[in-house]
Write a protein that holds these residues in place. Sequence first.
Motif, PDB file in Angstrom:
ATOM      1  N   CYS A 221      -3.541  -1.050  -3.483  1.00  9.17           N
ATOM      2  CA  CYS A 221      -3.320  -0.370  -2.198  1.00  9.17           C
ATOM      3  C   CYS A 221      -4.514   0.531  -1.883  1.00  9.17           C
ATOM      4  O   CYS A 221      -4.975   1.288  -2.729  1.00  9.17           O
ATOM      5  N   GLY A 223      -4.491   2.920   0.233  1.00  5.09           N
ATOM      6  CA  GLY A 223      -4.007   4.274   0.468  1.00  5.09           C
ATOM      7  C   GLY A 223      -3.937   5.110  -0.788  1.00  5.09           C
ATOM      8  O   GLY A 223      -4.408   6.242  -0.801  1.00  5.09           O
ATOM      9  N   CYS A 224      -3.327   4.562  -1.863  1.00  5.80           N
ATOM     10  CA  CYS A 224      -3.100   5.390  -3.043  1.00  5.80           C
ATOM     11  C   CYS A 224      -3.716   4.829  -4.312  1.00  5.80           C
ATOM     12  O   CYS A 224      -3.683   5.471  -5.357  1.00  5.80           O
ATOM     13  N   CYS A 238       2.703  -0.793   0.996  1.00  6.26           N
ATOM     14  CA  CYS A 238       2.764  -0.153  -0.312  1.00  6.26           C
ATOM     15  C   CYS A 238       4.125   0.512  -0.506  1.00  6.26           C
ATOM     16  O   CYS A 238       4.602   1.243   0.353  1.00  6.26           O
ATOM     17  N   GLU A 240       4.730   2.732  -2.709  1.00 12.61           N
ATOM     18  CA  GLU A 240       4.520   4.126  -3.109  1.00 12.61           C
ATOM     19  C   GLU A 240       4.207   5.007  -1.903  1.00 12.61           C
ATOM     20  O   GLU A 240       4.789   6.068  -1.725  1.00 12.61           O
ATOM     21  N   CYS A 241       3.216   4.566  -1.090  1.00 10.07           N
ATOM     22  CA  CYS A 241       2.731   5.471  -0.039  1.00 10.07           C
ATOM     23  C   CYS A 241       2.920   4.918   1.370  1.00 10.07           C
ATOM     24  O   CYS A 241       2.470   5.529   2.342  1.00 10.07           O
ATOM     25  N   PHE A 243       1.437   2.689   2.892  1.00 10.24           N
ATOM     26  CA  PHE A 243       0.217   2.245   3.568  1.00 10.24           C
ATOM     27  C   PHE A 243       0.366   0.768   3.950  1.00 10.24           C
ATOM     28  O   PHE A 243       0.846  -0.050   3.177  1.00 10.24           O
TER      29      PHE A 243
END
Length: 307
Positions: A221, A223-224, A238, A240-241, A243
């Motif tokens: 990803c 983003g993170c 994503c 997690e984030c 994105f």
Amino acid sequence: MVLVLKERKEPGELKLLRMLKARGGLVDESRFWNLEKGYRGEVLFDKWFSDLDGEWIVVNDLLLEYAGSLFQIDSLVIGADRVYLFEVKNFEGDFYLDEGRWMSSISNNEIKNPLLQMQRCETALRQLLRSLGYQFSIEASLIFINPEFTLFNCSPRLPFVFCSQLNRFSKKLLKQSSSSARLNTRHSRLAEKLCELHMEKSPYERLPEYKYEDLRKGIVCVGCGGMGVRHERKMLICNECDFKEEYKASVIRSITELISLFPERPLTSKNIFEWCNGLVTLRSIQRILIKNFSLEGFGRSSHYIKL
Ligand SMILES: [Zn+2]
């Protein structure tokens, strides 16, 4: 006007380490953070310098050689009457000088003396310029760009510029620039010559050992930096984030990663499918390859290469 003749790029080693880190490679954390922090500091310095008035030619990130020794310059600036050498440090926290030794106040550990490093650089640059027929005087400064940095027990006569002094320092530079003649072809020729002499360092030299089998497969990803992405319609999202990225862009990025980390690995749709851990279908990968890469070889040995 600030003319940047050589832009700064993110160090290749840092990029490769980031790719390895995301995929669970064994990366020396302190080396990684040193590179990352150093680069961020240099980018901050570039930003500060680009707002400066006056006439300047900037040549960033030079690796030069004189008499068999290599030396690296973070930022070299050509003004009308002198050449400035800037060594940028993004140190954070409290440090003190103890008989010329640089110590961290927290750990009491000695760190590599950045002044010595800069002085060596300055001497080598002076000799190099002289050998090229230039008699410019050189002014070298160590720039501490981080506002959270303090150095105790240091003489004000040392060539240091702390974050809190940057405003006054830019005024001093502007004064020096406006009180001298204008830049001419002699200055630009020097800048071009230095770019010509610059050497590219291989980003692979200091990398830790890594094997294809040991690295995590999937799509990273943006983003993170994590690998928990899912495929929904034309997007990769994503977990997690959150994105979102168009899957085509993600695949192209993953292919670039594969090329960078394993240049010897043939670029086939099957290999990329495996590298992306099946997140995107073989057919889509094939389409992306056809559109963005060029096919080489025939039959079973055919593979794609970068356009
Ligand atoms: Zn993410």
